[in-house]
Design an enzyme around this catalytic site. Sequence first.
Site, mmCIF file in Angstrom:
data_model
loop_
_atom_site.group_PDB
_atom_site.id
_atom_site.type_symbol
_atom_site.label_atom_id
_atom_site.label_comp_id
_atom_site.label_asym_id
_atom_site.label_seq_id
_atom_site.Cartn_x
_atom_site.Cartn_y
_atom_site.Cartn_z
ATOM 1 N N ASP A 123 -9.977 -67.384 -44.376
ATOM 2 C CA ASP A 123 -9.314 -68.567 -44.480
ATOM 3 C C ASP A 123 -9.044 -68.953 -45.610
ATOM 4 O OD1 ASP A 123 -9.204 -68.364 -41.489
ATOM 5 O OD2 ASP A 123 -10.818 -70.395 -41.866
ATOM 6 N N LYS A 158 -7.056 -68.307 -34.939
ATOM 7 C CA LYS A 158 -7.819 -69.132 -34.727
ATOM 8 C C LYS A 158 -7.578 -70.782 -35.120
ATOM 9 C CE LYS A 158 -10.621 -68.988 -38.832
ATOM 10 N NZ LYS A 158 -11.682 -70.249 -39.213
ATOM 11 N N CYS A 184 -16.109 -71.920 -41.990
ATOM 12 C CA CYS A 184 -15.937 -70.852 -41.149
ATOM 13 C C CYS A 184 -16.661 -69.765 -42.241
ATOM 14 C CB CYS A 184 -14.640 -70.521 -41.610
ATOM 15 S SG CYS A 184 -13.571 -72.164 -40.379
HETATM 16 C C1 VGL Z 1 -12.440 -74.812 -42.490
HETATM 17 C C2 VGL Z 1 -12.455 -76.680 -41.956
HETATM 18 C C3 VGL Z 1 -11.940 -76.583 -40.911
HETATM 19 C C4 VGL Z 1 -12.860 -73.695 -42.896
HETATM 20 C C5 VGL Z 1 -11.157 -74.943 -41.251
HETATM 21 O O1 VGL Z 1 -12.026 -72.587 -43.344
HETATM 22 O O2 VGL Z 1 -13.229 -73.322 -43.611
HETATM 23 N N1 VGL Z 1 -13.618 -75.876 -42.049
HETATM 24 N N2 VGL Z 1 -11.624 -75.369 -40.826
#
Ligand code: VGL
Length: 207
Positions: free
Chosen positions: A14, A111, A156
């Site tokens: 991410d 995702k 994540c």
């Molecule tokens: C994430 C919170 C919500 C992350 C993704 O990538 O850590 N955290 N969505």
Amino acid sequence: MKNKINNASLLIIDVQNDFCPGGALEVTNGDQIVEPINNFQSDFDNIVITQDWHPKDHKCFASNHKLKEYSMIEFPYGNQILWPKHCIQNTIGAAIHDKLDTTRSSLILRKGLNKNIDSYSAFFENDRETSTGLDGYFKSKNIQNLYICGLAFDFCVFYTAMDGIELGYEVFVIEPLTKAINLNSSKTQAKKAMLENNVKLITNYVN
Ligand code: VGL
Ligand code: ZN
């Protein structure tokens, strides 16, 4: 030529605009890991990138409940933090940071597409049942060692590392190549849980 790490994948979690400074769910200094991650890629033959990719009516967004951001509510699968709206499909915020080198990544895994289930881990959605298919991808390539970096350390990255252990991988988290959101000491808790579960935290990496 430099030797590659065998039977291993570098999993880059991410690294997207919304998790970087100025983004909707910004992680402090999130952009500072981009160049070091690029440098680290040369050690790997297999590189996988994940991308948080939500529809705008996703139930993990506080605004879709008219509740406070970062409050906790009960979902059918358990507690869920309500996030600021982030990583909406096809927006600039959801795009991978444009300085991240994606050239040698064979898979970009999205995702969080199901509006009823959040998805922190690259392996399973938060209901802990719905698979992303990533385990099959790694097993078919005989990958046994996972090196995990990216955003965010305490969400994540953490959930991916824990599932990796559960699925039988050797898991390394390269801490200097991650940054944390750190909500209610989530960073400390994540670290503790990882260490208790045989995740190897690499803390002294420099490049
Ligand atoms: C994430 C919170 C919500 C992350 C993704 O990538 O850590 N955290 N969505
Ligand atoms: Zn998300």
